[in-house]
Design a protein around this motif. Structure first.
Motif, short mmCIF file in Angstrom:
data_model
loop_
_atom_site.label_atom_id
_atom_site.label_comp_id
_atom_site.label_asym_id
_atom_site.label_seq_id
_atom_site.Cartn_x
_atom_site.Cartn_y
_atom_site.Cartn_z
N TYR A 22 96.79 44.05 56.63
CA TYR A 22 96.24 45.14 55.79
C TYR A 22 96.51 46.51 56.41
N ARG A 43 104.55 36.45 61.80
CA ARG A 43 104.67 35.12 62.38
C ARG A 43 105.82 34.36 61.74
N ASP A 70 104.78 35.64 67.94
CA ASP A 70 103.42 35.10 67.91
C ASP A 70 102.67 35.53 69.16
N LEU A 71 101.45 35.99 68.95
CA LEU A 71 100.64 36.50 70.06
C LEU A 71 100.47 35.47 71.17
N LEU A 72 100.43 34.20 70.78
CA LEU A 72 100.07 33.17 71.74
C LEU A 72 101.25 32.66 72.55
N VAL A 94 91.51 38.40 63.04
CA VAL A 94 90.41 39.09 62.37
C VAL A 94 89.55 38.10 61.57
N THR A 131 95.88 49.35 68.48
CA THR A 131 94.82 49.44 67.47
C THR A 131 93.60 48.71 68.00
N TYR A 167 84.10 39.02 67.21
CA TYR A 167 85.17 39.98 66.94
C TYR A 167 85.03 41.19 67.87
N LYS A 171 87.75 42.42 70.65
CA LYS A 171 88.36 43.75 70.64
C LYS A 171 88.03 44.52 71.91
N THR A 195 86.85 53.10 62.59
CA THR A 195 85.66 52.45 62.05
C THR A 195 86.10 51.61 60.86
N1 LIG Z 1 90.14 46.39 58.75
C1 LIG Z 1 89.36 47.18 59.45
O1 LIG Z 1 88.38 47.75 58.94
C2 LIG Z 1 89.67 47.44 60.91
C3 LIG Z 1 88.88 48.39 61.60
C4 LIG Z 1 89.17 48.65 62.93
C5 LIG Z 1 90.23 48.01 63.55
N2 LIG Z 1 90.96 47.08 62.87
C6 LIG Z 1 92.08 46.43 63.58
O2 LIG Z 1 93.26 46.56 62.83
C7 LIG Z 1 94.14 45.46 63.13
C8 LIG Z 1 94.61 44.83 61.85
O3 LIG Z 1 93.47 44.30 61.14
P1 LIG Z 1 93.48 44.07 59.55
O4 LIG Z 1 92.14 44.45 59.05
O5 LIG Z 1 94.68 44.68 59.00
O6 LIG Z 1 93.53 42.47 59.47
P2 LIG Z 1 94.69 41.50 58.96
O7 LIG Z 1 95.21 41.94 57.66
O8 LIG Z 1 94.13 40.12 59.08
O9 LIG Z 1 95.80 41.71 60.06
C9 LIG Z 1 95.81 41.02 61.28
C10 LIG Z 1 97.24 40.81 61.69
O10 LIG Z 1 97.27 40.13 62.95
C11 LIG Z 1 98.21 39.09 62.85
N3 LIG Z 1 97.91 37.99 63.75
C12 LIG Z 1 96.74 37.32 63.89
N4 LIG Z 1 96.89 36.34 64.79
C13 LIG Z 1 98.18 36.40 65.20
C14 LIG Z 1 98.98 35.64 66.11
N5 LIG Z 1 98.49 34.59 66.79
N6 LIG Z 1 100.28 36.01 66.31
C15 LIG Z 1 100.81 37.04 65.62
N7 LIG Z 1 100.10 37.78 64.73
C16 LIG Z 1 98.83 37.45 64.54
C17 LIG Z 1 98.15 38.63 61.41
O11 LIG Z 1 99.34 37.97 61.10
P3 LIG Z 1 99.46 36.99 59.81
O12 LIG Z 1 99.70 37.90 58.65
O13 LIG Z 1 100.61 36.12 60.17
O14 LIG Z 1 98.16 36.24 59.70
C18 LIG Z 1 97.99 39.93 60.67
O15 LIG Z 1 99.23 40.52 60.44
C19 LIG Z 1 93.36 44.52 64.04
O16 LIG Z 1 93.72 44.79 65.37
C20 LIG Z 1 91.92 44.92 63.76
O17 LIG Z 1 91.08 44.60 64.85
C21 LIG Z 1 90.72 46.78 61.56
#
Ligand SMILES: NC(=O)c1ccc[n+]([C@@H]2O[C@H](COP(=O)([O-])OP(=O)(O)OC[C@H]3O[C@@H](n4cnc5c(N)ncnc54)[C@H](OP(=O)(O)O)[C@@H]3O)[C@@H](O)[C@H]2O)c1
Length: 327
Positions: A22, A43, A70-72, A94, A131, A167, A171, A195
């Motif tokens: 997202y 991935r 992949d992160l892992l 997430v 991030t 979570y 983080k 936020t």
């Molecule tokens: N949304 C919010 O309000 C918010 C607020 C503050 C900070 N953040 C931070 O923003 C970042 C993105 O979050 P988001 O809300 O956009 O969530 P999201 O759409 O779920 O994005 C998370 C991303 O991380 C990837 N990911 C997860 N596990 C992985 C792995 N093992 N190897 C490689 N990639 C992996 C996912 O890949 P796949 O597409 O393959 O699953 C996805 O592209 C995160 O760091 C989150 O903590 C978000």
């Protein structure tokens, strides 16, 4: 004369991890608009549903490349960051853990961040923008309601463990690990702490937070009842903060990006008034963290002085749900 997706003089090559997500897909869009060449990690780059929204972005045909990582898996990001001037590390689990929060959320966040940073060191990347999240600065039992939280504040690891905020724990520990690594190795790191992010949804599938936000228009308070007071920010301002953190030579340390801080009942009332035809749930005051405010003056000095109104962010997200046939 440059064509639609072409730019007269492209900026350097940058990598965005977890590009399909997202926040990351919006960041990729903004970086392409700003003239960068972008290498996004996903991935599975062969997956049509996970990548089509990226391939269709303006400028993607000319300046976006998608690679697998992949992160892992250790060393997985070596090829992805090779030749990049900068790296935006957004990938992090997430989704709420099902069985073991340490295995599903905490360890991948920490190990994944260190994997990415080690690859960046090997490739002599000039700056990494991480991030992080407001979850890494506001989850602590001991703050004063009179002093707005700023970048000096860290969430308490013990508090997160005690009340099972997995979570926030992931983080916080991932950001701490990144700073330890940067201090040990000299890798140039800047972190951005958004936020709650609201705004247009580019991916076809909803992320965990976009699913929660949909509940606000379909009668389900969900996690918002537990959150209590919360900062909210337009996704466009989050992308701007990341780009400023990367481009400004003077950027250093952590940067909170937050447009407005609201109690959950205030937020629900605002939404109910603005969208009278949608099923906005009533949310009671008082759950979650006690009163606090957020000081965003550090990012203002870097160049983000005026935030987009949060109403606009909600209008954009409502429009995205409508386009997806969800409202
Ligand atoms: N949304 C919010 O309000 C918010 C607020 C503050 C900070 N953040 C931070 O923003 C970042 C993105 O979050 P988001 O809300 O956009 O969530 P999201 O759409 O779920 O994005 C998370 C991303 O991380 C990837 N990911 C997860 N596990 C992985 C792995 N093992 N190897 C490689 N990639 C992996 C996912 O890949 P796949 O597409 O393959 O699953 C996805 O592209 C995160 O760091 C989150 O903590 C978000």
């Amino acid at each position: 004369m440059a064509g639609d997706g072409e730019v007269e003089a492209p900026k350097g090559l940058v990598c965005v991890t977890g590009a399909g997500g997202y926040v990351a897909s919006y960041l990729v869009k903004s970086l392409l608009e700003a003239g960068y060449r972008v290498r996004g990690t996903v991935r599975n780059p062969d997956s049509e549903p996970k990548t089509r929204h990226l391939r269709e972005l303006p400028g993607a045909k000319e300046r976006l490349e998608l690679v697998s990582a992949d992160l892992l898996s250790e060393g997985s990001f070596d090829a992805a960051v090779e030749g990049c001037d900068g790296v935006f590390h957004t990938a992090s689990p997430v989704v709420f853990p099902k069985i073991d929060p340490f295995v599903e959320m905490v360890e991948p966040a920490i190990k994944g961040t260190l994997n990415v940073l080690k690859s960046c060191s090997k490739a002599n990347v000039k700056r990494v923008v991480l991030t992080s999240s407001s979850s890494a600065f506001r989850m602590r039992p001991d703050y004063s309601a009179d002093v707005p939280l700023d970048e000096s504040s860290w969430s308490s690891v013990q508090f997160c463990k005690d009340i099972k905020l997995w979570y926030a724990l992931a983080k916080t520990m991932a950001e701490q690990a990144a700073w330890d690594y940067s201090k040990e190795t000299g890798l140039n790191l800047v972190s951005v702490l958004p936020t709650y992010i609201i705004g247009s949804i580019i991916p076809p599938e909803l992320s965990a937070t976009s699913t929660d936000v949909l509940g606000l228009f379909t009668g389900k308070a969900g996690n918002f009842a537990k959150f209590g007071r919360m900062g909210y920010v337009h996704i466009d301002d989050v992308a701007t903060a990341h780009i400023l953190a990367y481009e400004k030579p003077e950027a250093e340390g952590r940067y909170i990006v937050s447009g407005i801080t609201l109690d959950n009942d205030e937020m629900a009332e605002m939404l109910a008034k603005r969208y009278p035809t949608l099923d906005v749930p009533k949310i009671e005051k008082g759950a979650g963290m006690p009163y606090y405010n957020i000081n965003v003056s550090k990012l203002a000095k870097l160049g983000l002085e005026k935030y987009k109104p949060i109403e606009e962010a909600f209008d954009d997200v409502v429009e995205s749900y409508k386009q997806k046939g969800m409202l």
